[in-house]
Design a protein around this motif. Structure first.
Motif, PDB file in Angstrom:
ATOM      1  N   ASP A  81       4.338   9.151   5.504  1.00  0.00           N
ATOM      2  CA  ASP A  81       3.896   8.130   4.559  1.00  0.00           C
ATOM      3  C   ASP A  81       3.371   8.786   3.292  1.00  0.00           C
ATOM      4  N   LEU A  82       3.383   8.025   2.209  1.00  0.00           N
ATOM      5  CA  LEU A  82       2.846   8.484   0.934  1.00  0.00           C
ATOM      6  C   LEU A  82       1.681   7.596   0.531  1.00  0.00           C
TER       7      LEU A  82
ATOM      8  N   ARG B 182      12.215   2.352   0.713  1.00  0.00           N
ATOM      9  CA  ARG B 182      13.516   1.784   0.347  1.00  0.00           C
ATOM     10  C   ARG B 182      13.371   0.756  -0.774  1.00  0.00           C
ATOM     11  N   GLN B 183      12.334  -0.057  -0.681  1.00  0.00           N
ATOM     12  CA  GLN B 183      12.103  -1.088  -1.690  1.00  0.00           C
ATOM     13  C   GLN B 183      11.766  -0.475  -3.052  1.00  0.00           C
ATOM     14  N   LEU B 184      11.130   0.702  -3.040  1.00  0.00           N
ATOM     15  CA  LEU B 184      10.769   1.383  -4.278  1.00  0.00           C
ATOM     16  C   LEU B 184      11.877   2.287  -4.802  1.00  0.00           C
TER      17      LEU B 184
ATOM     18  N   GLN C 275       8.850   5.600  -9.958  1.00  0.00           N
ATOM     19  CA  GLN C 275       9.318   4.456  -9.164  1.00  0.00           C
ATOM     20  C   GLN C 275       8.168   3.478  -8.904  1.00  0.00           C
ATOM     21  N   VAL C 276       6.982   4.003  -8.629  1.00  0.00           N
ATOM     22  CA  VAL C 276       5.819   3.137  -8.406  1.00  0.00           C
ATOM     23  C   VAL C 276       5.476   2.383  -9.685  1.00  0.00           C
TER      24      VAL C 276
ATOM     25  N   VAL D 244       4.763   3.446   1.641  1.00  0.00           N
ATOM     26  CA  VAL D 244       4.021   3.951   0.493  1.00  0.00           C
ATOM     27  C   VAL D 244       2.814   3.038   0.300  1.00  0.00           C
ATOM     28  N   HIS D 245       1.631   3.628   0.374  1.00  0.00           N
ATOM     29  CA  HIS D 245       0.394   2.891   0.128  1.00  0.00           C
ATOM     30  C   HIS D 245      -0.015   3.176  -1.310  1.00  0.00           C
ATOM     31  N   ILE D 246      -0.165   2.130  -2.108  1.00  0.00           N
ATOM     32  CA  ILE D 246      -0.487   2.276  -3.530  1.00  0.00           C
ATOM     33  C   ILE D 246      -1.880   1.704  -3.780  1.00  0.00           C
TER      34      ILE D 246
END
Length: 66
Positions: free
Chosen positions: A56-57, A16-18, A32-33, A2-4
């Motif tokens: 990917d997101l 997984r971490q998010l 979640q972000v 996930v790219h934020i």
């Protein structure tokens, strides 16, 4: 992955971490972000969840052109 993009910062975090799993809708992803960034959910209300063909997101502000 996930790219934020948030407030001038860019960070890559594993789903997984998010706590993001397959099939989550955009609202749940942004929740979640927001939790990960330690901000209120409403701070991401105008953000877009861009789902790439790779899986990917990208969570980013809405782009305005013109």
């Amino acid at each position: 992955m996930v790219h934020i993009r948030f407030e001038g910062r860019s960070v890559d975090v594993a789903e997984r971490q998010l706590g993001i799993v397959t099939g989550m809708n955009d609202v749940a992803v942004k929740e979640q972000v927001a939790r990960h960034l330690d901000v209120n959910n409403d701070r991401l209300s105008a953000y877009i969840v861009d789902r790439r063909p790779s899986g990917d997101l990208i969570v980013r502000p809405e782009a305005v052109y013109g």
